[in-house]
Design a protein around this motif. Structure first.
Motif, PDB file in Angstrom:
ATOM      1  N   ILE A  61       2.966   4.021  23.575  1.00 56.81           N
ATOM      2  CA  ILE A  61       1.542   3.948  23.923  1.00 56.81           C
ATOM      3  C   ILE A  61       0.672   3.671  22.701  1.00 56.81           C
ATOM      4  N   GLY A  62       1.254   3.835  21.510  1.00 55.27           N
ATOM      5  CA  GLY A  62       0.475   3.587  20.305  1.00 55.27           C
ATOM      6  C   GLY A  62       1.376   3.270  19.130  1.00 55.27           C
ATOM      7  N   CYS A  63       0.926   2.346  18.287  1.00 52.56           N
ATOM      8  CA  CYS A  63       1.688   1.983  17.093  1.00 52.56           C
ATOM      9  C   CYS A  63       0.693   1.728  15.962  1.00 52.56           C
ATOM     10  N   SER A  64       0.808   2.493  14.899  1.00 50.98           N
ATOM     11  CA  SER A  64      -0.037   2.263  13.734  1.00 50.98           C
ATOM     12  C   SER A  64       0.859   1.909  12.557  1.00 50.98           C
ATOM     13  N   SER A  65       0.432   0.934  11.760  1.00 51.98           N
ATOM     14  CA  SER A  65       1.254   0.496  10.638  1.00 51.98           C
ATOM     15  C   SER A  65       0.384   0.138   9.449  1.00 51.98           C
ATOM     16  N   GLU A  66       1.011   0.130   8.284  1.00 53.49           N
ATOM     17  CA  GLU A  66       0.346  -0.259   7.057  1.00 53.49           C
ATOM     18  C   GLU A  66       1.358  -0.962   6.173  1.00 53.49           C
ATOM     19  N   SER A  67       0.885  -1.912   5.369  1.00 52.43           N
ATOM     20  CA  SER A  67       1.783  -2.628   4.471  1.00 52.43           C
ATOM     21  C   SER A  67       0.972  -3.291   3.369  1.00 52.43           C
ATOM     22  N   GLY A  68       1.640  -3.521   2.250  1.00 51.05           N
ATOM     23  CA  GLY A  68       0.968  -4.205   1.157  1.00 51.05           C
ATOM     24  C   GLY A  68       1.408  -3.706  -0.199  1.00 51.05           C
ATOM     25  N   LYS A  69       0.614  -4.064  -1.209  1.00 47.56           N
ATOM     26  CA  LYS A  69       0.918  -3.711  -2.593  1.00 47.56           C
ATOM     27  C   LYS A  69      -0.383  -3.459  -3.337  1.00 47.56           C
ATOM     28  N   PRO A  70      -0.450  -2.372  -4.109  1.00 44.67           N
ATOM     29  CA  PRO A  70      -1.662  -2.114  -4.899  1.00 44.67           C
ATOM     30  C   PRO A  70      -2.009  -3.304  -5.793  1.00 44.67           C
ATOM     31  N   GLU A  71      -3.301  -3.575  -5.871  1.00 41.53           N
ATOM     32  CA  GLU A  71      -3.867  -4.668  -6.662  1.00 41.53           C
ATOM     33  C   GLU A  71      -3.602  -6.041  -6.059  1.00 41.53           C
ATOM     34  N   GLU A  72      -2.969  -6.071  -4.890  1.00 41.44           N
ATOM     35  CA  GLU A  72      -2.772  -7.341  -4.168  1.00 41.44           C
ATOM     36  C   GLU A  72      -3.575  -7.287  -2.871  1.00 41.44           C
TER      37      GLU A  72
END
Length: 210
Positions: free
Chosen positions: A134-145
């Motif tokens: 019923i719900g999906c939360s996500s995060e991704s990346g790189k500091p300073e990018e």
């Protein structure tokens, strides 16, 4: 006091028998959680197993939800697709962060990567005879990018996308978009597919994978 002790001992022995009955061959228990998942005020038991494979010692995971019916434990649902394997987290190792139950909702979290990092939290509700996402939360990346966050409510279809960019020379400006994408049906059985599902956001043209 003696009667209470005997009752608890009986419950424990009954569960141990059920656990051995349903436990996959050669597996070990990673985690056990208790909590009401179907709204009847009676706790279910959630067990996550590590199952060895021949794939360079990687463990796959099986999650089982057990329900007590007529004083006997039965499997309400089980899946080997809802939790990632022990080597699916990249340089950070095992991505599985744990399972918990909050307000009748089954919550499973993963986190992985190296210098580029990612995290996903899934929320399942028991409905229509299955545990549906019923719900999906996500995060991704790189500091300073850049850092991307996505909050997808599958019940309403509302998807909130945000991309905060620090390295604008390489990745352009920051982006935000809210999009409605209904009729996406995912459950414990078909959660993590070999080919990821993809949504292309109409305004920013960003690709969202889940």
């Amino acid at each position: 006091m003696k009667a209470t002790f005997c009752t608890l001992a009986l419950i424990f022995s009954t569960f141990c028998f059920a656990q051995k009955e349903f436990q996959p061959k050669g597996s070990t228990i990673n985690e056990t959680i208790d909590g009401d998942l179907d709204g009847d005020k009676i706790p279910e038991k959630v067990i996550v197993y590590n199952i060895p494979t021949n794939n360079d010692s990687e463990d796959i995971r099986e999650i089982q939800i057990l329900k007590k019916v007529n004083n006997k434990w039965t499997i309400l649902e089980k899946s080997r697709n809802a939790i990632l394997g022990s080597k699916d987290g990249g340089m950070m190792g095992d991505p599985y962060m744990g399972t918990r139950i909050e307000k009748d909702i089954l919550i499973i979290s993963h986190y992985g990567g190296s210098s580029w990092k990612w995290g996903i939290t899934d929320k399942y509700r028991f409905q229509n005879g299955h545990f549906e996402l019923i719900g999906c939360s996500s995060e991704s990346g790189k500091p300073e990018e850049y850092w991307t966050t996505i909050d997808f409510n599958l019940s309403t279809g509302k998807l909130i996308f945000s991309k905060e960019v620090e390295n604008t020379k390489e990745y352009g400006k920051s982006k935000n978009e809210t999009f409605i994408k209904k009729e996406v049906k995912i459950n414990l059985q078909n959660r993590n597919q070999e080919k990821q599902r993809k949504i292309i956001l109409p305004q920013t043209k960003e690709e969202v994978y889940f």
